[in-house]
Design a protein around this motif. Structure first.
Motif, PDB file in Angstrom:
ATOM      1  N   ARG A 458       0.829  -1.210   0.000  1.00 20.57           N
ATOM      2  CA  ARG A 458       0.000   0.000   0.000  1.00 20.57           C
ATOM      3  C   ARG A 458       0.863   1.258   0.000  1.00 20.57           C
ATOM      4  NH1 ARG A 458      -1.768  -0.408   4.709  1.00 20.57           N
ATOM      5  NH2 ARG A 458      -1.469   1.532   5.851  1.00 20.57           N
ATOM      6  N   VAL A 459       0.541   2.189  -0.900  1.00 20.73           N
ATOM      7  CA  VAL A 459       1.121   3.530  -0.878  1.00 20.73           C
ATOM      8  C   VAL A 459      -0.007   4.470  -0.478  1.00 20.73           C
ATOM      9  CG1 VAL A 459       2.314   5.323  -2.174  1.00 20.73           C
ATOM     10  CG2 VAL A 459       2.791   2.897  -2.657  1.00 20.73           C
ATOM     11  N   ASP A 460       0.188   5.185   0.648  1.00 20.47           N
ATOM     12  CA  ASP A 460      -0.917   5.891   1.288  1.00 20.47           C
ATOM     13  C   ASP A 460      -0.556   7.365   1.511  1.00 20.47           C
ATOM     14  OD1 ASP A 460      -3.061   6.716   2.824  1.00 20.47           O
ATOM     15  OD2 ASP A 460      -2.965   5.051   4.245  1.00 20.47           O
ATOM     16  N   SER A 461      -1.204   8.231   0.760  1.00 20.29           N
ATOM     17  CA  SER A 461      -1.024   9.682   0.914  1.00 20.29           C
ATOM     18  C   SER A 461      -1.993  10.185   1.986  1.00 20.29           C
ATOM     19  CB  SER A 461      -1.262  10.382  -0.422  1.00 20.29           C
ATOM     20  OG  SER A 461      -2.493   9.980  -0.997  1.00 20.29           O
ATOM     21  N   TYR A 462      -1.918   9.608   3.149  1.00 21.70           N
ATOM     22  CA  TYR A 462      -2.926   9.785   4.195  1.00 21.70           C
ATOM     23  C   TYR A 462      -3.117  11.260   4.574  1.00 21.70           C
ATOM     24  CZ  TYR A 462      -5.609   8.338   8.330  1.00 21.70           C
ATOM     25  OH  TYR A 462      -6.590   8.136   9.267  1.00 21.70           O
ATOM     26  N   ASP A 463      -2.065  11.919   4.984  1.00 16.76           N
ATOM     27  CA  ASP A 463      -2.162  13.303   5.454  1.00 16.76           C
ATOM     28  C   ASP A 463      -1.560  14.318   4.502  1.00 16.76           C
ATOM     29  OD1 ASP A 463      -3.501  13.205   8.056  1.00 16.76           O
ATOM     30  OD2 ASP A 463      -1.796  12.011   8.703  1.00 16.76           O
ATOM     31  N   SER A 464      -0.854  13.879   3.472  1.00 19.31           N
ATOM     32  CA  SER A 464      -0.295  14.799   2.485  1.00 19.31           C
ATOM     33  C   SER A 464       0.088  14.009   1.245  1.00 19.31           C
ATOM     34  CB  SER A 464       0.927  15.533   3.052  1.00 19.31           C
ATOM     35  OG  SER A 464       1.945  14.620   3.409  1.00 19.31           O
ATOM     36  N   ALA A 465       0.230  14.728   0.140  1.00 15.45           N
ATOM     37  CA  ALA A 465       0.579  14.095  -1.128  1.00 15.45           C
ATOM     38  C   ALA A 465       1.950  13.436  -1.047  1.00 15.45           C
ATOM     39  CB  ALA A 465       0.565  15.127  -2.248  1.00 15.45           C
ATOM     40  N   ILE A 466       2.135  12.388  -1.833  1.00 17.70           N
ATOM     41  CA  ILE A 466       3.427  11.722  -1.943  1.00 17.70           C
ATOM     42  C   ILE A 466       4.305  12.547  -2.881  1.00 17.70           C
ATOM     43  CG2 ILE A 466       4.650   9.620  -2.592  1.00 17.70           C
ATOM     44  CD1 ILE A 466       2.787   9.146  -0.248  1.00 17.70           C
ATOM     45  N   GLU A 467       5.311  13.211  -2.327  1.00 21.78           N
ATOM     46  CA  GLU A 467       6.238  13.997  -3.133  1.00 21.78           C
ATOM     47  C   GLU A 467       7.544  13.248  -3.380  1.00 21.78           C
ATOM     48  OE1 GLU A 467       5.186  16.560  -4.541  1.00 21.78           O
ATOM     49  OE2 GLU A 467       3.475  17.205  -3.311  1.00 21.78           O
ATOM     50  N   ALA A 468       7.848  12.244  -2.585  1.00 22.23           N
ATOM     51  CA  ALA A 468       9.051  11.440  -2.790  1.00 22.23           C
ATOM     52  C   ALA A 468       8.927  10.619  -4.065  1.00 22.23           C
ATOM     53  CB  ALA A 468       9.264  10.521  -1.596  1.00 22.23           C
ATOM     54  N   GLN A 469      10.053  10.156  -4.557  1.00 16.52           N
ATOM     55  CA  GLN A 469      10.066   9.191  -5.650  1.00 16.52           C
ATOM     56  C   GLN A 469       9.964   7.792  -5.033  1.00 16.52           C
ATOM     57  OE1 GLN A 469      10.225  10.185  -9.008  1.00 16.52           O
ATOM     58  NE2 GLN A 469       9.977  12.213  -8.062  1.00 16.52           N
ATOM     59  N   VAL A 470       8.875   7.095  -5.317  1.00 17.83           N
ATOM     60  CA  VAL A 470       8.657   5.758  -4.755  1.00 17.83           C
ATOM     61  C   VAL A 470       8.967   4.736  -5.845  1.00 17.83           C
ATOM     62  CG1 VAL A 470       7.013   4.197  -3.667  1.00 17.83           C
ATOM     63  CG2 VAL A 470       6.913   6.653  -3.179  1.00 17.83           C
ATOM     64  N   ARG A 471       9.984   3.928  -5.618  1.00 24.48           N
ATOM     65  CA  ARG A 471      10.445   2.960  -6.610  1.00 24.48           C
ATOM     66  C   ARG A 471      10.222   1.552  -6.066  1.00 24.48           C
ATOM     67  NH1 ARG A 471       9.638   6.608  -9.081  1.00 24.48           N
ATOM     68  NH2 ARG A 471      11.068   8.082 -10.078  1.00 24.48           N
ATOM     69  N   ILE A 472       9.282   0.833  -6.664  1.00 22.82           N
ATOM     70  CA  ILE A 472       8.902  -0.510  -6.234  1.00 22.82           C
ATOM     71  C   ILE A 472       9.381  -1.482  -7.307  1.00 22.82           C
ATOM     72  CG2 ILE A 472       6.990  -2.008  -5.574  1.00 22.82           C
ATOM     73  CD1 ILE A 472       5.390   0.594  -4.961  1.00 22.82           C
ATOM     74  N   THR A 473      10.330  -2.356  -6.977  1.00 19.07           N
ATOM     75  CA  THR A 473      10.920  -3.233  -7.986  1.00 19.07           C
ATOM     76  C   THR A 473      10.972  -4.674  -7.495  1.00 19.07           C
ATOM     77  OG1 THR A 473      13.162  -2.798  -7.174  1.00 19.07           O
ATOM     78  CG2 THR A 473      12.351  -1.366  -8.906  1.00 19.07           C
ATOM     79  N   ASP A 474      10.903  -5.598  -8.450  1.00 22.82           N
ATOM     80  CA  ASP A 474      11.146  -7.029  -8.210  1.00 22.82           C
ATOM     81  C   ASP A 474      10.336  -7.568  -7.041  1.00 22.82           C
ATOM     82  OD1 ASP A 474      13.027  -7.094 -10.302  1.00 22.82           O
ATOM     83  OD2 ASP A 474      14.609  -6.396  -8.967  1.00 22.82           O
ATOM     84  N   THR A 475       9.029  -7.390  -7.129  1.00 22.03           N
ATOM     85  CA  THR A 475       8.122  -7.781  -6.055  1.00 22.03           C
ATOM     86  C   THR A 475       7.389  -9.071  -6.424  1.00 22.03           C
ATOM     87  OG1 THR A 475       7.771  -5.436  -5.588  1.00 22.03           O
ATOM     88  CG2 THR A 475       6.222  -6.989  -4.594  1.00 22.03           C
TER      89      THR A 475
END
Length: 723
Positions: A458-475
């Protein structure tokens, strides 16, 4: 972390791990990424794969049931006198058993080796189970299992039989861990033994002062904890520049619920090779009932420890820079296994085994200051029973690599990457968040507060927008009861989950969908393959309705999940399949909408929000303008209903528009040529456009070239129907 959630209304070798004959085994090497999970000295065997006279329970994912909290969602129930018999998978002289007994009861398990009853028994009790946390929304009585261990006093070999028989109590047996425990280590030369300072290895006397005296005497050296049991009645502090070392966690045992409690340390503290077993029977968040509460200081380490029956293993605040936590076992905590509670820099948490945690098993929470350049790597997490396997709440340049997580329960995903702050000052996700090489098995759960499921990752922008670079690999995601990847703003406020890339994933037997997108944002998917999808490939229904769109970009190499859930007013159920749409349903309502431009708050989503009083308005004085709606899948659309707000304040006007269609969002064809359409409040400000027989489209576009009432394109609702 507390698993608080807001209520909202929303319609090893590179391995994948499998259960083979009830034993955790590694499949054939795969060169894609490194091994997932911890290197552990034991082999686990599931009770449901063993023989015996008990009754198998499960599988079940229902919150609060014994089967739902069990490894593999199955276990074996033994009435008094019944037994379960394991085939030993490796040479061993010790066993640990995960079990449950009814609330308020206790008893024992008799142990048989190849049919011969041992003099030793395994005590079982409900004392440390059945935890209630009524202040956490959505929680039910949980933490139903416990662990108990035994040195057999003899060696058994692979293929031998070890049976466990319930005595005077019903026992539900989940899993047994077989291990060859090393003999006690010898005292290091020059070390200060706690017994030389008066510690009582029988466990009867209070050894607190003896430990304090030994630590003071050994500054710059080693405190030795010989084989035995030592009782501490209060916590240690002022621990710095010292090593605390035992003879091995099967031999040196400290009985205390609070081992170290200190807000600061100069560091260079090394704790290794003994057990700390507490007496925590309920969760009291105001009490520091933790193995370590606070700071060990920079350049410290914790290794080879057995930590059990505490509130939290390590709750870390202050300076813990470059801390290494490795090769430990965390069992039966009522809250987190480990929480980096801000300020952590360069912390490495690796090759730990965690079972039956009462909250997030491993968490980073960037409160007061961000956690920076820290990682959770090659850990095995199983059966967290109230929250996530691994949770990252804010922080900068964080990595979650090569972990094996299984059997999450209520309020939790396998991995959560989140901007949920809980308290201020909070430091949201920043820099690059790396989520690589993780294997998730039967993870994700129903969230009773949201009344819909949480995904395995789960990627959750609960209280603020996701500004980081989220890199999900080889899952690798296997047997998720619901979705594989979830993108959500858990507060229900619709913050954007963006800057996300999912590259290389294998999804097998997901219960509902591969992608569950519930907030505005964007993600690119490459080389994601799925088999055994339960309902549809994608659920794309951002909440709140009208808040924006979630854009999925196909980066190539994806297969097995091209379909989209057709009805945002309903939730897909596991194994349901994608239902045929109701011919009377508006196919455009709640679907992602984009436009060539918009004016002020009058965004494209206003045209598909089901409210005729809100509207999309394009940029002014800039014809032509276009509104595009993604219906989610190809549909035989036959009729469009276009609306403007019904109020009399909206004067009659004529808009000149054409209808275009596309199957893929790239190649477009004209479905209905440009024509004048009169919107008149006297007749409801509604226009109907008929589409030719044979029309089939996924992407619907209205292109407007003129408007006699205003220098912009305007629609309050765009509705699409099959008849």
């Amino acid at each position: 972390m507390h698993a608080r959630r807001s209520v909202r209304s929303m319609p090893v070798l590179a391995v994948a791990v499998a259960m083979a004959a009830g034993t955790l085994v590694a499949l054939a090497p795969a060169p894609a990424h490194a091994a997932a999970g911890a290197t552990v000295p034991f082999t686990s065997v599931e009770a449901e794969s063993a023989s015996g006279t008990g009754t198998r329970i499960g599988p079940d994912h229902t919150q609060g049931t014994l089967a739902s909290e069990a490894s593999g969602r199955q276990a074996v129930r033994l009435s008094s006198g019944q037994r379960v018999e394991f085939t030993v998978p490796r040479a061993a002289n010790a066993v640990n058993v995960a079990y449950s007994v009814p609330d308020g009861q206790s008893g024992s398990l008799d142990v048989y080796v190849n049919g011969r009853r041992l003099a030793k028994t395994i005590p079982v009790t409900s004392k440390y189970s059945y935890v209630d946390t009524p202040w956490i929304p959505g929680a039910k009585t949980h933490h139903l299992y416990d662990n108990a261990r035994l040195l057999l006093g003899e060696n058994v070999q692979a293929g031998d039989k070890v049976a466990l028989q319930a005595t005077n109590v019903q026992v539900t047996v989940d899993v047994a861990d077989f291990e060859q425990a090393s003999p006690p280590a010898s005292q290091p030369a020059g070390s200060v033994s706690v017994t030389s300072r008066g510690a009582d290895p029988s466990g009867r006397g209070d050894s607190t002062q003896a430990f304090r005296d030994a630590i003071a005497a050994a500054r710059g050296g080693v405190v030795w904890i010989p084989p035995g049991e030592y009782r501490l009645t209060s916590s240690l502090n002022g621990v710095q520049d010292v090593t605390l070392r035992g003879a091995g966690h099967w031999h040196s045992v400290v009985r205390t619920s609070r081992f170290i409690d200190q807000s600061s340390s100069t560091g260079n503290v090394h704790i290794r090779d003994f057990a700390v077993i507490g007496e925590v029977t309920e969760r009291v968040d105001s009490s520091p009932d933790n193995f370590v509460n606070g700071s060990l200081g920079p350049n410290s380490s914790v290794s080879g420890m057995w930590l059990q029956h505490l509130k939290v293993g390590l709750w870390l605040t202050g300076n813990n820079d470059n801390l290494v936590v490795e090769n430990n076992r965390f069992l039966d905590m009522t809250a987190d296994g480990l929480n980096l509670n801000g300020h952590a820099r360069g912390v490495r948490v690796r090759h730990n085994f965690l079972r039956n945690q009462g909250d997030d098993a491993l968490a980073m929470w960037s409160l007061n200051a961000p956690d920076v350049d820290s990682s959770f790597e090659n850990n095995t997490v199983t059966q967290p029973n109230l929250a996530n396997g691994i949770a990252i709440y804010g922080g900068t340049d964080i990595a979650v690599r090569n972990n094996l997580i299984s059997d999450t329960n209520a309020l939790g995903s396998g991995i959560a990457i989140s901007n949920q702050k809980f308290l201020d000052p909070f430091h949201p996700l920043a820099g690059t968040i790396t989520v690589a090489g993780n294997t998730l098995v039967r993870t994700g759960a129903m969230n009773p507060n949201w009344n819909h499921p949480m995904g395995a990752l789960r990627v959750d922008s609960y209280d603020s927008a996701i500004e980081a670079q989220v890199r999900i690999t080889d899952t690798t995601i296997t047997d998720s009861p619901y979705s594989a990847f979830e993108f959500v703003s858990g507060s229900g406020r619709g913050h954007a989950a963006k800057n996300i890339t999912v590259d290389g994933a294998t999804v097998r037997n997901t219960g509902t969908v591969v992608v569950q997108a519930e907030t505005q944002g964007a993600a690119t998917f490459r080389n994601v393959t799925a088999t055994g999808v339960g309902a549809a490939g994608v659920y794309n229904c951002p909440y709140p309705t009208g808040s924006g769109t979630f854009t999925l970009t196909d980066g190539g190499g994806n297969s097995g999940w091209s379909s989209t859930w057709s009805d945002c007013s309903t939730w897909p159920q596991p194994g349901q399949g994608n239902p045929d749409p109701d011919p009377g349903r508006n196919l455009a309502r709640g679907r992602p909408a984009t436009a060539t431009g918009s004016q002020d708050v009058h965004t494209p989503a206003k045209a598909v929000d089901g409210d005729a009083n809100t509207y999309w308005e394009s940029a002014n004085h800039a014809f032509p303008q276009a509104l595009t709606v993604d219906l989610g899948s190809r549909e035989a659309v036959r009729r469009l209903v276009l609306k403007l707000p019904p109020q009399s304040a909206w004067q009659a006007r004529t808009q000149t528009l054409s209808v275009q269609g596309s199957a893929d969002g790239s190649a477009w064809s004209t479905v209905v040529a440009a024509k004048d359409h009169r919107f008149d409040p006297a007749t409801g400000n509604t226009v109907t456009v008929s589409l030719p027989d044979g029309t089939s489209l996924r992407h619907l576009r209205l292109q407007v070239t003129a408007n006699t009432g205003w220098p912009a394109a305007q629609f309050s609702e765009v509705e699409a129907y099959l008849s």
